[in-house]
Scaffold this active site. Structure first.
Site, PDB file in Angstrom:
ATOM      1  N   TYR A 148      -0.715 -11.825   1.151  1.00  0.00           N
ATOM      2  CA  TYR A 148      -0.496 -11.108   2.411  1.00  0.00           C
ATOM      3  C   TYR A 148      -1.543 -10.019   2.545  1.00  0.00           C
ATOM      4  CZ  TYR A 148       1.785  -8.254   6.026  1.00  0.00           C
ATOM      5  OH  TYR A 148       2.071  -7.540   7.166  1.00  0.00           O
ATOM      6  N   ASP A 241      -7.977  -7.182  -2.108  1.00  0.00           N
ATOM      7  CA  ASP A 241      -6.957  -6.408  -1.412  1.00  0.00           C
ATOM      8  C   ASP A 241      -6.106  -5.742  -2.482  1.00  0.00           C
ATOM      9  OD1 ASP A 241      -4.773  -5.414  -0.108  1.00  0.00           O
ATOM     10  OD2 ASP A 241      -4.507  -7.154   1.212  1.00  0.00           O
ATOM     11  N   LYS A 269      -1.047   2.051   1.017  1.00  0.00           N
ATOM     12  CA  LYS A 269       0.151   2.450   0.274  1.00  0.00           C
ATOM     13  C   LYS A 269      -0.055   3.726  -0.561  1.00  0.00           C
ATOM     14  CE  LYS A 269       2.411  -1.847   1.102  1.00  0.00           C
ATOM     15  NZ  LYS A 269       1.929  -3.201   1.176  1.00  0.00           N
TER      16      LYS A 269
HETATM   17  C1  LIG Z   1       1.336  -3.870   2.521  1.00  0.00           C
HETATM   18  C2  LIG Z   1       0.134  -4.713   2.385  1.00  0.00           C
HETATM   19  C3  LIG Z   1      -0.829  -4.801   3.395  1.00  0.00           C
HETATM   20  C4  LIG Z   1      -0.622  -4.225   4.762  1.00  0.00           C
HETATM   21  O1  LIG Z   1      -0.545  -2.852   4.748  1.00  0.00           O
HETATM   22  P1  LIG Z   1       0.177  -2.120   6.006  1.00  0.00           P
HETATM   23  O2  LIG Z   1      -0.069  -0.674   5.731  1.00  0.00           O
HETATM   24  O3  LIG Z   1       1.601  -2.527   5.953  1.00  0.00           O
HETATM   25  O4  LIG Z   1      -0.511  -2.600   7.226  1.00  0.00           O
HETATM   26  C5  LIG Z   1      -1.998  -5.484   3.129  1.00  0.00           C
HETATM   27  N1  LIG Z   1      -2.206  -6.059   1.941  1.00  0.00           N
HETATM   28  C6  LIG Z   1      -1.307  -6.010   0.948  1.00  0.00           C
HETATM   29  C7  LIG Z   1      -1.606  -6.642  -0.368  1.00  0.00           C
HETATM   30  C8  LIG Z   1      -0.081  -5.354   1.150  1.00  0.00           C
HETATM   31  O5  LIG Z   1       0.838  -5.355   0.186  1.00  0.00           O
END
Ligand SMILES: *Cc1c(COP(=O)(O)O)cnc(C)c1O
Length: 427
Positions: A148, A241, A269
């Protein structure tokens, strides 16, 4: 003995919420549908505990899905937020704090010399992809099944049949054209990765290096190294990511831990310490393509927001070597306790520092297909039992638990006791 929790006020709020918010929530997983119950409305958090509007207390393993390495309402973070806010909450002009934060992040992450801040992980992923496409002059993206990267059209995609497949939209409203240049490959499948990178010219190979959005599924030996090699050989950029893994599995994320250094890194985060902040970064040469140093556009009204930056800095200040050792010990103790508590229920507990997933499976889980083959029904029942016993797990198996530095030995003990009883109920 089945026990249930008091949720009269949560139910009242949920009924109202359903009138004004789609599904009663502002982000889908909060609705708890994956575990077959209604959401709980939270009144406040203290350290590793949540207190809901009905007065129930839970040991919290969601911790806002990752930002809260220090638990809720950490005094130093609150003080930093108060101090920053008193001076004004946003200027749309540079501040000292964002320079300090950028310097601190680049000190920690081997792959980041320079970064740009944004307000969400989604926005960072979107902009990193734009930069990768600009830098390579290519359009195609490789993404792993079960990964994701936020709710970007081109990545809201699922695999068709076959090994490395043309992505198809996974949500109505995503144009087929948006996913036409996305190719999806199964995680931990070296052959599929090699084949895809032979068949397509990619702008970016995009990966959560420790994927945590299908539950935590660590890379098999050599897989991240292969990713790095395939990117370098084929002229694609390797994009990690690290929105979840960054500042969590180690001070400098998976790249510090493994020595596999990506071309671009996406952060979110933890970097905002519980306020909305995120970033993307890489080498100076690549990042200087971003406007106004270069020609690739990215902007944001609240990018580098001073209150979020202050919360992020106050959080990072507490994430030193000792803290990671302690978080590691907490995670491993919790994992061991959960394995033992499972008794006759077949589970696989996967772990990394600060991350853990309980898969209801006889077999170790190594990819998205494996995660989907788990006993989700029984997992849901187990989660409902945990909630009734004062433990708040992520309400979906396709997520990780987020133990924090605020979790105490006593809270772990309570958790394992509750887990034991919950496993007995679903055995
Ligand atoms: C949470 C998440 C996102 C998206 O971040 P948001 O601040 O919710 O837009 C992207 N990549 C990973 C791996 C995530 O866990």
């Amino acid at each position: 003995m089945t026990i249930s929790l008091r949720d009269t006020r949560s139910q009242e709020l949920y009924a109202r919420a359903l009138h004004y918010l789609p599904g009663g929530v502002n982000s889908p997983v909060r609705a708890m549908r994956a575990i077959g119950r209604d959401p709980l409305f939270i009144e406040r958090g203290e350290g590793a505990e949540l207190i809901d509007v009905d007065g129930n207390t839970y040991v919290d393993y969601v911790c806002s899905w990752g930002p809260l390495m220090l638990g809720h309402a950490n005094p130093a973070v609150l003080e930093a937020v108060r101090t920053a806010a008193r001076a004004g909450t946003t200027f749309g002009a540079p501040t000292a704090g964002e320079v300090d934060l950028a310097e601190e992040v680049s000190r920690r992450f081997p792959g980041i010399e320079m970064l740009r801040m944004t307000s969400s992980g989604t926005e960072s992923a979107m902009s990193a992809i734009r930069l990768a496409r600009a830098a390579t002059g290519r359009e195609k993206l490789l993404k792993f099944a079960g990964a994701y990267h936020g709710h970007i059209d081109g990545l809201l995609a699922e695999a068709g049949s076959g090994l490395a497949t043309q992505a198809i939209p996974s949500s109505p409203g995503v144009p087929a054209a948006a996913t036409a240049s996305t190719v999806i490959v199964p995680w931990n499948d070296p052959d599929a990765l090699v084949r895809a990178t032979e068949e397509h010219e990619f702008a970016a190979l995009l990966a959560e290096p420790f994927p945590a959005n299908m539950g935590l599924v660590r890379p098999v030996e050599g897989f991240l190294e292969l990713l790095r090699e395939r990117a370098s050989i084929t002229g694609a950029l390797l994009v990690f990511d690290e929105v979840i893994s960054g500042f969590r599995v180690a001070a400098g994320g998976v790249q510090e831990l493994t020595g596999v250094i990506p071309d671009l890194t996406i952060l979110g985060k933890v970097i905002g310490g519980g306020l909305p902040a995120a970033a993307f970064g890489g080498s100076r040469e690549l990042m200087e393509r971003i406007a106004p140093a270069g020609d690739v556009y990215h902007g944001g009204t609240l990018s580098g927001n001073p209150v979020a930056v202050a919360a992020g800095m106050a959080t990072l200040a507490q994430l030193h070597e000792q803290a990671y050792l302690r978080l590691h010990a907490t995670t491993m103790a919790l994992a061991e306790g959960l394995r033992e508590a499972a008794g006759s229920v077949p589970v696989q507990v996967s772990t990394a520092t600060g991350l853990l997933t309980v898969f209801f499976s006889e077999e170790p889980v190594r990819d998205y297909a494996g995660a989907r083959a788990c006993d989700l029904e029984r997992h849901g029942a187990w989660c409902r039992q945990l909630l009734a016993r004062g433990v708040y797990p992520p309400p979906s198996q396709f997520e990780a638990w987020f133990p924090s530095l605020a979790h105490t030995a006593e809270q772990l003990e309570r958790t394992i006791e509750a887990a034991h009883a919950a496993f007995a109920e679903v055995a």
